[in-house]
Scaffold this active site. Structure first.
Site, PDB file in Angstrom:
ATOM      1  N   ASP A  55      39.103  40.635  34.756  1.00  0.00           N
ATOM      2  CA  ASP A  55      38.441  41.526  35.080  1.00  0.00           C
ATOM      3  C   ASP A  55      39.361  42.620  35.854  1.00  0.00           C
ATOM      4  O   ASP A  55      40.548  42.097  36.325  1.00  0.00           O
ATOM      5  CB  ASP A  55      37.479  41.329  36.280  1.00  0.00           C
ATOM      6  N   TYR A  83      42.857  29.242  38.472  1.00  0.00           N
ATOM      7  CA  TYR A  83      42.515  30.577  39.208  1.00  0.00           C
ATOM      8  C   TYR A  83      42.463  30.123  40.776  1.00  0.00           C
ATOM      9  O   TYR A  83      42.275  29.080  41.185  1.00  0.00           O
ATOM     10  CB  TYR A  83      41.163  31.127  39.161  1.00  0.00           C
ATOM     11  N   ASP A  97      31.402  40.593  42.882  1.00  0.00           N
ATOM     12  CA  ASP A  97      32.683  40.963  43.477  1.00  0.00           C
ATOM     13  C   ASP A  97      32.432  42.313  43.938  1.00  0.00           C
ATOM     14  O   ASP A  97      31.464  42.770  44.459  1.00  0.00           O
ATOM     15  CB  ASP A  97      33.631  40.711  42.166  1.00  0.00           C
ATOM     16  N   ARG A 189      33.277  34.743  39.055  1.00  0.00           N
ATOM     17  CA  ARG A 189      32.249  35.633  39.922  1.00  0.00           C
ATOM     18  C   ARG A 189      31.040  34.885  40.048  1.00  0.00           C
ATOM     19  O   ARG A 189      30.397  34.746  40.942  1.00  0.00           O
ATOM     20  CB  ARG A 189      32.111  36.802  39.090  1.00  0.00           C
TER      21      ARG A 189
END
Length: 246
Positions: A55, A83, A97, A189
């Site tokens: 993203d 992550y 987000d 997310r």
């Protein structure tokens, strides 16, 4: 890749590791890279692609393949990813987000570090996850985010994913930072949303960094600026060698 003395053959094929900058799309980086290589090498066409979208508000490992090495993209996409995510609890946003504004707030007084740690364990293993409405998932031939940005509701089907590891790195309410090792197709997310709900509250991402794809860790990645220097030094060395061989 990070050694200026190494000759890179982009047309035959290279696998490159980049640290994607904040607010760039994965396509932005690939497009910039394509244009830079074509300009520096004086070539008209270059086959190039990336192995796993990040993203715009995420940073970190982005693998880019050129030439014949683009055939590796599908296999690279299926590798395990790691992550580090920062989540703000007690608030939700439509995009999960910071792309959109906060749309609801929830209590957090009941949330403790121990509760967060116990809740995270529930996400280990095989899970079902509904992708975000603000995602590239296709619905009737269009991307889900196209509907979402027009205020239209779309029904997205849950996907089966695997979370191999999940741990709490930092706890400073209402902010928590977690590390996640997961399968292809996992939306961090959406995981932030689901963790917030599991805590009887809300949650959305405030920062995300992909630290690993397979064996490629972020410390092995370079920036576009470093890559440009590498290509220029490679060309300079090649020119010097050609002059010596005359």
């Amino acid at each position: 890749m990070q050694d200026g003395s190494q000759m890179l053959d982009f047309e035959t094929g290279e696998v490159l590791y980049f640290d994607k900058p904040l607010e760039w799309t994965s396509f932005d980086l690939v497009n910039k890279l394509r244009n830079n290589i074509k300009r520096e090498l004086g070539i008209k066409k270059l086959k190039i692609g990336h192995a796993g979208t990040l993203d715009p508000l995420a940073t970190g490992v982005l693998i880019v393949c050129t030439g014949k090495k683009t055939k590796m993209i599908e296999n690279l996409q299926y590798q395990t990813k790691e992550y580090v995510a920062t989540i703000k609890l007690g608030e939700t946003t439509p995009s999960f987000d910071l792309e959109t504004e906060v749309d609801a707030t929830y209590p957090t007084e009941h949330i403790t570090k121990e509760l967060v740690e116990e809740t995270l364990k529930k996400f280990l293993g095989e899970i079902q996850q509904i992708p975000p409405a603000y995602s590239a998932v296709k619905v009737d031939g269009k991307r889900a985010y196209e509907y979402a940005r027009k205020g239209k509701d779309v029904e997205l089907k849950p996907k089966t994913l695997v979370i191999d590891e999940i741990e709490l790195l930092e706890y400073s309410m209402p902010i928590v930072k977690i590390r996640v090792v997961c399968s292809k197709g996992t939306y961090i997310r959406a995981l932030a949303r689901d963790i917030g709900e599991a805590l009887n509250s809300g949650g959305h991402l405030t920062a995300l960094r992909r630290t690993r794809i397979g064996d490629v860790t972020v410390d092995k990645c370079i920036s576009l600026e470093q890559f440009d220097v590498l290509v220029k030094s490679m060309l300079a060395l090649n020119n010097m060698n050609n002059q010596e061989n005359r």
